[in-house]
Design an enzyme around this catalytic site. Sequence first.
Site, short mmCIF file in Angstrom:
data_model
loop_
_atom_site.label_atom_id
_atom_site.label_comp_id
_atom_site.label_asym_id
_atom_site.label_seq_id
_atom_site.Cartn_x
_atom_site.Cartn_y
_atom_site.Cartn_z
N PHE A 86 0.83 -1.21 0.00
CA PHE A 86 0.00 0.00 0.00
C PHE A 86 0.86 1.26 0.00
CE2 PHE A 86 0.67 -1.92 4.08
CZ PHE A 86 1.20 -0.89 4.85
N TYR A 87 2.17 1.12 -0.22
CA TYR A 87 3.04 2.28 -0.39
C TYR A 87 2.92 2.75 -1.83
CZ TYR A 87 5.44 1.19 4.04
OH TYR A 87 5.77 0.95 5.36
N GLY A 88 1.99 3.66 -2.07
CA GLY A 88 1.73 4.09 -3.42
C GLY A 88 0.47 3.44 -3.97
N LYS B 142 5.09 -5.54 3.71
CA LYS B 142 3.87 -5.44 4.52
C LYS B 142 2.65 -5.50 3.62
CE LYS B 142 5.19 -1.61 6.48
NZ LYS B 142 6.63 -1.66 6.17
#
Length: 328
Positions: A57-59, A88
């Site tokens: 979910f980074y981006g 993650k």
Amino acid sequence: MVGSITPATIANKAIGPIGFGLMSLTRPWSPTEYPAAAKVMKAALEHGANLWNGGMFYGPPHANSLQLLKYYFDNYPEDAEKVVLSIKGAYNPRTHTPDGSPEGIRASVKEALKILGGRIKIDVFECARVDPKVPIETSVKALAELVEIGKIGGIGLSEVSASTIRRAHAVHPIAAVEIELSLFTPDVLTDGVAETCQELGIPLIAYSPVGRGWLTGQFRTPDDIPKEDFRRMLPRFQPEVFGQNLKLVEEIEGFAKRKGVTVAQIAIAWVRLQGAIPIPGSTKIERVIENCEDISLSEEDLVDIQNRLNNFPVLGGRYPKQVEARVK
């Protein structure tokens, strides 16, 4: 088959005492173009930061950590065996809710592996947060099954309490615990998390070791924070406390100047001396090189720093109250 990752393996494979966080390269408000990002990642690896930490979910879905990793290892396939990769997942960024169910975990790992396409192994998979609807034992058991069949190398925990670590570790050995730790956030040193990890032999991975950018010296007023930057929502960056928190930065700046190093180097060295592996992120090669430099701090230095922390306490929580309630 992915070799099972034990706590000792993680500690030994992290060549230097520092890792690298991928989040800064995929920030939605200021993403880094992949060719430039790859050069930053290459510099991190060449300077000993081979524990890479990313998130599904980074981006956005089409340009998150996994997409960036796919690009990197398409261009540098020879580096796959040099990197220890921690990812993650099992988290819905749209609703800001974790999914620690066995079905959710399996689906998340499946998606991650699909994007990576065999370019690199997932050495550690972490549920980004503990799902309050699912017992941690259930989540860890599902992850243990994925370790057993070779889908992931080991199990990590993120933002967990000391009691949760113990419960999880009783089901399956935990390879790493990721938690926020910095001069601005030393909480884990007194809430039992660091002590528990040391007792159980679990590496402590410290994200935001420079206080979400505070300890880089880049913020002098609230207006220095980009308009779409999520830090504008964090309590410690609000105008009413900004000036007080800047005083601590100025104190550490004075200390760093006397030592002839940067504030960020002091911050990272301090985290390392707490027994953790810091994972700072950066979008610039020169900053990566700076972060990886080995800085020594004496016992007198540590006392000096602690006195400054005592005299200039940080105001404001780590997250807004509605988000803070979901941490741990």
